[in-house]
Design a protein around this motif. Sequence first.
Motif, PDB file in Angstrom:
ATOM      1  N   ALA A  96      20.790  -9.642   1.759  1.00  0.00           N
ATOM      2  CA  ALA A  96      19.479 -10.183   2.142  1.00  0.00           C
ATOM      3  C   ALA A  96      18.293  -9.390   1.607  1.00  0.00           C
ATOM      4  CB  ALA A  96      19.368 -10.260   3.667  1.00  0.00           C
ATOM      5  N   ARG A  97      18.447  -8.080   1.545  1.00  0.00           N
ATOM      6  CA  ARG A  97      17.301  -7.235   1.171  1.00  0.00           C
ATOM      7  C   ARG A  97      17.080  -7.214  -0.334  1.00  0.00           C
ATOM      8  NH1 ARG A  97      15.239  -3.531   5.270  1.00  0.00           N
ATOM      9  NH2 ARG A  97      14.408  -2.252   3.562  1.00  0.00           N
ATOM     10  N   LYS A  98      15.814  -7.177  -0.696  1.00  0.00           N
ATOM     11  CA  LYS A  98      15.468  -7.196  -2.114  1.00  0.00           C
ATOM     12  C   LYS A  98      15.073  -5.827  -2.631  1.00  0.00           C
ATOM     13  CE  LYS A  98      13.673 -11.921  -1.625  1.00  0.00           C
ATOM     14  NZ  LYS A  98      13.676 -12.014  -0.174  1.00  0.00           N
ATOM     15  N   ASP A  99      14.860  -4.864  -1.741  1.00  0.00           N
ATOM     16  CA  ASP A  99      14.397  -3.548  -2.203  1.00  0.00           C
ATOM     17  C   ASP A  99      15.545  -2.640  -2.618  1.00  0.00           C
ATOM     18  OD1 ASP A  99      15.448  -3.302   0.336  1.00  0.00           O
ATOM     19  OD2 ASP A  99      13.945  -1.870   1.041  1.00  0.00           O
ATOM     20  N   ARG A 144      11.230  -0.534   2.036  1.00  0.00           N
ATOM     21  CA  ARG A 144      11.558   0.862   2.337  1.00  0.00           C
ATOM     22  C   ARG A 144      10.505   1.557   3.176  1.00  0.00           C
ATOM     23  NH1 ARG A 144       9.759   5.182  -0.852  1.00  0.00           N
ATOM     24  NH2 ARG A 144      11.772   6.181  -0.432  1.00  0.00           N
ATOM     25  N   TYR A 145       9.317   0.967   3.337  1.00  0.00           N
ATOM     26  CA  TYR A 145       8.251   1.599   4.109  1.00  0.00           C
ATOM     27  C   TYR A 145       8.189   1.104   5.555  1.00  0.00           C
ATOM     28  CZ  TYR A 145       6.789   3.126  -0.480  1.00  0.00           C
ATOM     29  OH  TYR A 145       6.774   3.703  -1.728  1.00  0.00           O
ATOM     30  N   THR A 146       9.010   0.105   5.889  1.00  0.00           N
ATOM     31  CA  THR A 146       8.972  -0.499   7.227  1.00  0.00           C
ATOM     32  C   THR A 146      10.253  -0.188   7.996  1.00  0.00           C
ATOM     33  OG1 THR A 146       7.532  -2.296   6.495  1.00  0.00           O
ATOM     34  CG2 THR A 146       8.801  -2.666   8.509  1.00  0.00           C
ATOM     35  N   PHE A 147      10.088   0.346   9.203  1.00  0.00           N
ATOM     36  CA  PHE A 147      11.201   0.691  10.084  1.00  0.00           C
ATOM     37  C   PHE A 147      10.967   0.023  11.432  1.00  0.00           C
ATOM     38  CE2 PHE A 147      10.945   3.861   6.871  1.00  0.00           C
ATOM     39  CZ  PHE A 147      12.217   4.381   6.674  1.00  0.00           C
ATOM     40  N   ARG A 148      12.066  -0.419  12.084  1.00  0.00           N
ATOM     41  CA  ARG A 148      11.924  -1.099  13.373  1.00  0.00           C
ATOM     42  C   ARG A 148      12.690  -0.335  14.460  1.00  0.00           C
ATOM     43  NH1 ARG A 148      12.625  -6.606  14.127  1.00  0.00           N
ATOM     44  NH2 ARG A 148      14.363  -6.556  12.687  1.00  0.00           N
ATOM     45  N   VAL A 149      12.077  -0.263  15.671  1.00  0.00           N
ATOM     46  CA  VAL A 149      12.654   0.507  16.773  1.00  0.00           C
ATOM     47  C   VAL A 149      13.495  -0.361  17.707  1.00  0.00           C
ATOM     48  CG1 VAL A 149      12.151   2.058  18.695  1.00  0.00           C
ATOM     49  CG2 VAL A 149      10.700   2.099  16.655  1.00  0.00           C
ATOM     50  N   ARG A 150      12.983  -1.481  18.168  1.00  0.00           N
ATOM     51  CA  ARG A 150      13.684  -2.305  19.160  1.00  0.00           C
ATOM     52  C   ARG A 150      14.888  -3.014  18.554  1.00  0.00           C
ATOM     53  NH1 ARG A 150      10.760  -6.046  23.369  1.00  0.00           N
ATOM     54  NH2 ARG A 150      12.910  -5.932  24.079  1.00  0.00           N
ATOM     55  N   GLY A 160      19.770   3.843   7.870  1.00  0.00           N
ATOM     56  CA  GLY A 160      19.080   3.869   6.598  1.00  0.00           C
ATOM     57  C   GLY A 160      19.233   2.622   5.758  1.00  0.00           C
ATOM     58  N   ILE A 161      20.331   1.884   5.901  1.00  0.00           N
ATOM     59  CA  ILE A 161      20.571   0.748   5.026  1.00  0.00           C
ATOM     60  C   ILE A 161      19.576  -0.386   5.247  1.00  0.00           C
ATOM     61  CG2 ILE A 161      22.250  -0.342   6.560  1.00  0.00           C
ATOM     62  CD1 ILE A 161      23.780  -1.229   4.082  1.00  0.00           C
ATOM     63  N   ASP A 162      19.056  -0.504   6.484  1.00  0.00           N
ATOM     64  CA  ASP A 162      18.088  -1.567   6.768  1.00  0.00           C
ATOM     65  C   ASP A 162      16.877  -1.098   7.570  1.00  0.00           C
ATOM     66  OD1 ASP A 162      19.490  -1.121   9.077  1.00  0.00           O
ATOM     67  OD2 ASP A 162      20.116  -3.195   9.404  1.00  0.00           O
ATOM     68  N   ASN A 163      16.799   0.208   7.843  1.00  0.00           N
ATOM     69  CA  ASN A 163      15.669   0.762   8.612  1.00  0.00           C
ATOM     70  C   ASN A 163      15.583   0.167  10.013  1.00  0.00           C
ATOM     71  OD1 ASN A 163      15.164   2.103   6.246  1.00  0.00           O
ATOM     72  ND2 ASN A 163      13.277   1.000   5.745  1.00  0.00           N
ATOM     73  N   GLN A 164      16.755  -0.102  10.605  1.00  0.00           N
ATOM     74  CA  GLN A 164      16.842  -0.659  11.952  1.00  0.00           C
ATOM     75  C   GLN A 164      17.438   0.396  12.888  1.00  0.00           C
ATOM     76  OE1 GLN A 164      16.154  -3.806  13.675  1.00  0.00           O
ATOM     77  NE2 GLN A 164      16.695  -2.422  15.347  1.00  0.00           N
ATOM     78  N   ALA A 165      16.742   0.682  13.986  1.00  0.00           N
ATOM     79  CA  ALA A 165      17.242   1.661  14.951  1.00  0.00           C
ATOM     80  C   ALA A 165      18.403   1.087  15.749  1.00  0.00           C
ATOM     81  CB  ALA A 165      16.130   2.097  15.890  1.00  0.00           C
ATOM     82  N   THR A 166      19.253   1.989  16.226  1.00  0.00           N
ATOM     83  CA  THR A 166      20.411   1.574  17.030  1.00  0.00           C
ATOM     84  C   THR A 166      20.104   1.575  18.529  1.00  0.00           C
ATOM     85  OG1 THR A 166      21.298   3.823  17.215  1.00  0.00           O
ATOM     86  CG2 THR A 166      21.980   2.510  15.294  1.00  0.00           C
ATOM     87  N   LEU A 167      18.832   1.665  18.890  1.00  0.00           N
ATOM     88  CA  LEU A 167      18.461   1.591  20.302  1.00  0.00           C
ATOM     89  C   LEU A 167      19.068   0.337  20.915  1.00  0.00           C
ATOM     90  CD1 LEU A 167      16.601   3.119  22.364  1.00  0.00           C
ATOM     91  CD2 LEU A 167      14.855   1.417  21.814  1.00  0.00           C
ATOM     92  N   ARG A 217       0.801  -1.213   0.000  1.00  0.00           N
ATOM     93  CA  ARG A 217       0.000   0.000   0.000  1.00  0.00           C
ATOM     94  C   ARG A 217       0.846   1.281   0.000  1.00  0.00           C
ATOM     95  NH1 ARG A 217      -5.390  -0.220   1.371  1.00  0.00           N
ATOM     96  NH2 ARG A 217      -5.203   1.990   0.863  1.00  0.00           N
ATOM     97  N   LYS A 218       2.185   1.114   0.046  1.00  0.00           N
ATOM     98  CA  LYS A 218       3.088   2.275   0.113  1.00  0.00           C
ATOM     99  C   LYS A 218       2.692   3.198   1.266  1.00  0.00           C
ATOM    100  CE  LYS A 218       4.637   2.207  -4.695  1.00  0.00           C
ATOM    101  NZ  LYS A 218       4.269   0.794  -4.867  1.00  0.00           N
ATOM    102  N   THR A 219       2.553   2.572   2.440  1.00  0.00           N
ATOM    103  CA  THR A 219       2.194   3.249   3.679  1.00  0.00           C
ATOM    104  C   THR A 219       3.313   3.049   4.694  1.00  0.00           C
ATOM    105  OG1 THR A 219      -0.183   2.915   3.335  1.00  0.00           O
ATOM    106  CG2 THR A 219       0.545   3.260   5.602  1.00  0.00           C
ATOM    107  N   LEU A 220       3.711   4.084   5.381  1.00  0.00           N
ATOM    108  CA  LEU A 220       4.762   3.966   6.391  1.00  0.00           C
ATOM    109  C   LEU A 220       4.293   3.095   7.548  1.00  0.00           C
ATOM    110  CD1 LEU A 220       7.446   4.795   7.747  1.00  0.00           C
ATOM    111  CD2 LEU A 220       6.262   6.833   8.602  1.00  0.00           C
ATOM    112  N   PHE A 221       5.173   2.185   7.979  1.00  0.00           N
ATOM    113  CA  PHE A 221       4.902   1.317   9.126  1.00  0.00           C
ATOM    114  C   PHE A 221       6.092   1.366  10.063  1.00  0.00           C
ATOM    115  CE2 PHE A 221       5.116  -3.338  10.615  1.00  0.00           C
ATOM    116  CZ  PHE A 221       4.423  -3.068  11.775  1.00  0.00           C
TER     117      PHE A 221
END
Length: 408
Positions: free
Chosen positions: A405-408, A147-153, A361-368, A126-130
Amino acid sequence: MTLRHPTRRAVVGGLAAAPLVLGSGAHAQGSGPIKIGELNSYSRMAAFAVPYRNAMQMAVDEINKAGGIKAIGGRPLEIVFRDDGSTPGDAVRVAEELVTRENVAFLAGTFLSNVGLAVADFANQRKTLFLATEPLTDALTLAGGNRYTFRVRPNTYMQTKMLVDAVKAKGVKRWAIVAPNYEYGQSAAANFKKLMGEAVPGFEVVAEQFPALGRVDAGATVGALAQAKPDGIFNVLFGADLTPFVREGNTRGLFERRTVASLLTGEPEYMMPLGEETPEGWITTGYPWEQIEDPKHKAFVAAYRARFNDTPRLGSFLGYVVVYLMRDMLEKAGSTETEAMVKALEDLPFETIVGPAIMRGIDNQATLGAWVGETTLKGRQGAMKNFRYVDGRDYMHPEAEVKAARKD
């Protein structure tokens, strides 16, 4: 986290099930409050999700009181909370409703790894930010990433590597693994084997147990592990599975004179139900909220306790951090357009109540990061000792693995 469970703190049960809206009434996305769709396992995982929601509400109220999102005309935040049903199918249906009926600017939340992956796929289509807040599966930012999915933990790989670094110097070679039989548990076990194999010459796994999530047969599981006579145990069980496993293991002496590395056990959600049965000396990730001396964190704890007459859990910490990350992203984007928000999140530095972090930015993974220490008993309640906060940026997947690993 992938998972964590009912253990995450039994709280006001009545709050868990019903859908909820935070803030003022519904408005058009372009003029009224900035609406955010938050879907989570509020019924099944209430012990984690209710404190998480409490802290989100507290952060929203603080931001709105301070003038809202200044880069977007001072618009306030409004979070629309929905239960995701704890299944991929229900979660996708709820996500669709939030986007089409509630007209939210973006999606956030989910708890279980399989649910998070389903919503990530929906967001990509859906090209919606998650903004995935809790699921820990590595796939969310690797093979299943977009590219639309980012993870915090910190993900499963990151937290497992933290534990491997903490135990490798002990030289323990013969290990048993016990983990819930779904993506998170299998991923944690695979990461442990890989990382320990690289760190400890002669490392071997002498037994593996993968009970069904939420349905552990503690007697059979403990018996099988004991029969293998390992020198170390890597435990990934949490929530409703953890307490009976610990109780049976204590009764049968499974943990005596053995090194135990355990994901998530130090989180209050899981520690509190253990009470006096908390084992001594397990090396674990967790959240020793009452011992963290950072002034910003202490102010958060005081405000949370004053408002909710309860102690914070890891869910509380995460919910609070997530809302301020949302604020920083919206201030940088200056818009609720999806592409502007995605661009703003890529490599976004953001402040937390325990220090700075970055959304890589390379994997949308936070450094928390996370706290790593040992379990102990203080009075009649479990706690952590000898802990330190570990910066997540030192435990990320290597960039070469991400690119492969990433396809995008």
